[in-house]
Design a protein around this motif. Structure first.
Motif, short mmCIF file in Angstrom:
data_model
loop_
_atom_site.label_atom_id
_atom_site.label_comp_id
_atom_site.label_asym_id
_atom_site.label_seq_id
_atom_site.Cartn_x
_atom_site.Cartn_y
_atom_site.Cartn_z
N PHE A 122 0.84 -1.20 0.00
CA PHE A 122 0.00 0.00 0.00
C PHE A 122 0.87 1.25 0.00
O PHE A 122 1.62 1.50 0.94
N SER A 123 0.79 2.04 -1.05
CA SER A 123 1.64 3.21 -1.22
C SER A 123 0.81 4.48 -1.19
O SER A 123 -0.02 4.72 -2.07
N LEU A 124 1.05 5.30 -0.18
CA LEU A 124 0.40 6.60 -0.06
C LEU A 124 1.37 7.68 -0.52
O LEU A 124 2.55 7.65 -0.17
N HIS A 125 0.87 8.63 -1.30
CA HIS A 125 1.75 9.69 -1.79
C HIS A 125 0.95 10.93 -2.12
O HIS A 125 -0.27 10.89 -2.29
N ALA A 126 1.66 12.04 -2.17
CA ALA A 126 1.11 13.33 -2.61
C ALA A 126 2.00 13.80 -3.74
O ALA A 126 3.15 14.17 -3.51
N GLY A 127 1.49 13.72 -4.96
CA GLY A 127 2.30 14.05 -6.12
C GLY A 127 3.48 13.10 -6.20
O GLY A 127 3.32 11.89 -6.18
N ASN A 128 4.68 13.66 -6.25
CA ASN A 128 5.89 12.84 -6.31
C ASN A 128 6.50 12.59 -4.93
O ASN A 128 7.58 12.01 -4.84
N TYR A 129 5.83 13.02 -3.87
CA TYR A 129 6.33 12.77 -2.52
C TYR A 129 5.66 11.51 -1.99
O TYR A 129 4.46 11.50 -1.75
N TYR A 130 6.44 10.46 -1.83
CA TYR A 130 5.92 9.19 -1.37
C TYR A 130 6.17 9.05 0.12
O TYR A 130 7.28 9.28 0.59
N PHE A 131 5.11 8.72 0.84
CA PHE A 131 5.22 8.54 2.28
C PHE A 131 5.72 7.13 2.54
O PHE A 131 6.83 6.78 2.19
N TYR A 132 4.87 6.32 2.98
CA TYR A 132 5.19 5.03 3.53
C TYR A 132 4.54 3.97 2.66
O TYR A 132 3.38 4.09 2.31
N ILE A 133 5.27 2.95 2.28
CA ILE A 133 4.67 1.79 1.62
C ILE A 133 4.58 0.71 2.69
O ILE A 133 5.57 0.38 3.33
N PHE A 134 3.38 0.18 2.89
CA PHE A 134 3.17 -0.69 4.04
C PHE A 134 2.30 -1.88 3.67
O PHE A 134 1.84 -2.00 2.54
N ASN A 135 2.11 -2.77 4.65
CA ASN A 135 1.28 -3.96 4.45
C ASN A 135 0.31 -4.09 5.62
O ASN A 135 0.28 -3.25 6.52
N ILE A 136 -0.48 -5.14 5.60
CA ILE A 136 -1.48 -5.35 6.66
C ILE A 136 -0.81 -5.55 8.01
O ILE A 136 -1.28 -5.06 9.04
N ALA A 137 0.32 -6.24 8.04
CA ALA A 137 1.06 -6.43 9.29
C ALA A 137 1.45 -5.08 9.89
O ALA A 137 1.34 -4.87 11.10
N ASP A 138 1.87 -4.15 9.04
CA ASP A 138 2.26 -2.82 9.52
C ASP A 138 1.06 -2.06 10.10
O ASP A 138 1.21 -1.29 11.04
N VAL A 139 -0.12 -2.29 9.53
CA VAL A 139 -1.32 -1.66 10.08
C VAL A 139 -1.57 -2.17 11.50
O VAL A 139 -1.86 -1.40 12.41
N GLY A 140 -1.42 -3.49 11.70
CA GLY A 140 -1.56 -4.06 13.03
C GLY A 140 -0.55 -3.47 14.00
O GLY A 140 -0.90 -3.09 15.14
#
Length: 161
Positions: A122-140
């Motif tokens: 799961f990749s969240l970003h704003a334009g070309n600024y990428y935050f955190y790429i994560f998975n379900i384990a990371d959500v837990g």
């Protein structure tokens, strides 16, 4: 330390297993059923992509130069320490937080042992600024830490004697 009723452990233990199972099921489908290898991407929204990135480090790729086996050993030691804390916890919020974090940690250490890296999707970003790429384990893990912080800052109810 107050004695904890063992039945107060069953539901948090179930949540721990559920986080691990959902994470494993998701990764199994993506890696072994759909055969994603890495680099695949689906643009879901302008600020969210569904991708496969192999993280050889820990959060944000930190410590990626350390061999996977040593990271795995360190993670297993942390998991054992958290499990002892979980068993001894006399507070429900603490146990719930640890359950979520442990379920996620087990999911990620499984990846590291099986693949040498953790599969993130799961990749969240704003334009070309990428935050955190994560998975379900990371959500837990994240929600577990939020619960633990809440446990530290929220006032405790006092039992009248």
């Amino acid at each position: 330390m107050a004695r904890v009723n063992s039945t107060g452990r069953w539901l948090p233990a179930l949540v721990l297993l559920l986080v691990f199972a959902i994470d494993r099921a998701h990764k199994t489908i993506m890696l072994h059923v759909l055969d994603w290898q890495g680099g695949e991407a689906i643009i879901v929204t302008p600020n969210f992509d569904y991708v496969l990135v192999w993280n050889t480090g820990v959060s944000y790729g930190l410590l990626s130069t350390i061999p996977a086996i040593w990271l795995s050993v360190a993670m297993i030691m942390v998991i054992l320490a958290l499990a002892i804390w979980w068993w001894r916890a006399d507070n429900g919020l603490t146990r719930w937080g640890l359950s979520l974090a442990l379920g996620g940690a087990l999911g990620n250490v499984f990846d590291r042992l099986a693949y040498g890296a953790v599969a993130d999707f799961f990749s969240l970003h704003a334009g070309n600024y990428y935050f955190y790429i994560f998975n379900i384990a990371d959500v837990g893990i994240t929600f577990g830490v939020i619960f633990l912080i809440a446990d530290m800052v929220l006032p405790r109810r006092r039992i009248a004697k």
